[in-house]
Design an enzyme around this catalytic site. Structure first.
Site, PDB file in Angstrom:
ATOM      1  N   TYR A 110     -24.096  22.779  17.748  1.00  0.00           N
ATOM      2  CA  TYR A 110     -23.399  23.235  16.535  1.00  0.00           C
ATOM      3  C   TYR A 110     -22.770  24.623  16.695  1.00  0.00           C
ATOM      4  O   TYR A 110     -21.542  24.755  16.569  1.00  0.00           O
ATOM      5  CB  TYR A 110     -24.324  23.167  15.312  1.00  0.00           C
ATOM      6  N   LYS A 133     -18.619  25.279  17.092  1.00  0.00           N
ATOM      7  CA  LYS A 133     -17.905  26.081  16.094  1.00  0.00           C
ATOM      8  C   LYS A 133     -17.247  27.299  16.751  1.00  0.00           C
ATOM      9  O   LYS A 133     -16.147  27.707  16.373  1.00  0.00           O
ATOM     10  CB  LYS A 133     -18.853  26.524  14.971  1.00  0.00           C
TER      11      LYS A 133
END
Length: 373
Positions: free
Chosen positions: A155, A159
């Protein structure tokens, strides 16, 4: 610039919905295109009520589908890209997260260049900056420090790559000879009515006699209310569309927080639910250093088993760090350059969220009644 339109990706999500509710009030906006993989019937109904203010077109599709993305961007004046796979606890396969968060963002940027869409706002996350170590104390982090996550967890890593792509695309030449202007917003943990993570904590506690699990006693963070994070997106959109402001804002990232008190995630969950009889688990928890190395061992087990079995550990070093660090951010730059001030006070945000938690408690009671009859 009269008669403009805006595409919102992830429009059916927790944040996307709130952005649309604020967006309908914008001047001279002719159309909002709401893109998501699926819209729940109750959300379709809610969005249909907004049609009296502005044309709201619901598009069901995937940001990994290049043709779908091209069609969505055609004739659009701006894109607010909130669609993303959010996975704090490493439950979702790495390929899925990287695909949606990185490849999906690249698809959108390329579609904007082809369709000559001049404005692109990306919903990033504080996690692209840290925390990197639970031993490190970071208070009121600001943009000039250029902090960067060192984690390879899917994650934050995805990002970080996606945000990098968005900011690097600033200044791209558009097909019609114009220029693409981009910026990224980095909120912390977002709470409020409809929060999927908060729902998970409350649901778990309801099944556990109202006892909230405690994962982050020692953390100090500054969560932000969903309405304020949505408002920051509207202000970024106005700024990038304003010829007087765009030169200062293009290619920039902004931390977005509000006046929610600095506290641990546990304390936030407790504050928002104690009125309904919830309490924090009083049992002793493992020391952080021990939990951290236990997380490391679980990662090794997962790696060793990976050729024959997909073992997903209940936690790892990244999760332990995230839930137990002192890491707060300052929204001063957004205040200066975007004119950002929180739309909702802490008291208002707390009240709205507590009412929603109360509705979950009532639903739970109704379900139990139905089961016993």
């Amino acid at each position: 610039m009269a008669g403009w339109s805006c595409l919102v990706t992830g429009a059916g999500g927790f944040l996307g919905q709130r952005i649309i509710r604020l967006l309908v009030e914008e001047k001279e906006l002719q159309e909002i295109r709401a893109l998501d993989k699926v819209f729940r019937p109750e959300l379709r109904e809610e969005f249909s009520k907004l049609q009296s203010k502005v044309k709201l077109t619901l598009l069901e599709g995937d940001i990994l589908d290049e043709q779908c993305v091209k069609r969505a961007c055609q004739g659009t004046s701006a894109v607010i890209h909130t669609a993303s796979v959010i996975d704090v606890f490493n439950i979702i396969p790495k390929e899925t997260i990287l695909n949606v968060n990185v490849k999906g963002t690249q698809n959108l940027l390329e579609a904007c260049a082809q369709a000559s869409v001049p404005v692109f706002i990306y919903t990033s996350t504080m996690e692209v900056a840290g925390p990197n170590s639970y031993r490190e104390v970071i208070q009121n982090a600001h943009e000039e420090e250029h902090r960067e996550t060192r984690w390879s967890s899917p994650y934050p890593y995805s990002k970080k790559l996606a945000e990098r792509a968005v900011l690097a695309a600033n200044g791209w030449a558009l097909k019609n000879g114009g220029t693409l202007y981009t910026c990224a917003l980095r909120p912390p943990f977002i709470y409020g009515e409809g929060s999927p993570l908060l729902y998970g904590f409350i649901d778990h506690a309801l099944k556990n006699n109202g006892v909230l699990t405690h994962n982050s006693k020692l953390a100090i963070v500054n969560p932000a209310y969903v309405g304020n994070v949505a408002w920051a997106h509207i202000l970024a959109l106005r700024a990038l569309r304003d010829p007087r402001k765009v030169l200062n804002i293009q290619g920039q990232f902004y931390y977005i927080s509000d006046d929610t008190p600095h506290q641990s995630y546990d304390d936030l969950n407790y504050t928002l639910s104690k009125e309904w009889g919830f309490c924090l688990d009083s049992r002793m928890s493992l020391p952080i250093s021990l939990k951290y190395w236990l997380g490391f061992l679980l990662e090794i087990v997962s790696f060793l088993l990976s050729p024959v079995y997909q073992y997903r550990p209940p936690f790892n070093r990244h999760v332990v760090t995230l839930l137990n660090s002192v890491f707060t951010i300052s929204y001063k730059k957004a205040q200066r350059e975007l004119g950002y001030e929180p739309l909702f006070s802490w008291e208002k945000a707390k009240q709205k969220t507590m009412e929603w938690v109360g509705s979950l408690v009532e639903q739970h009671k109704e379900t139990l009644k139905t089961k016993t009859h």
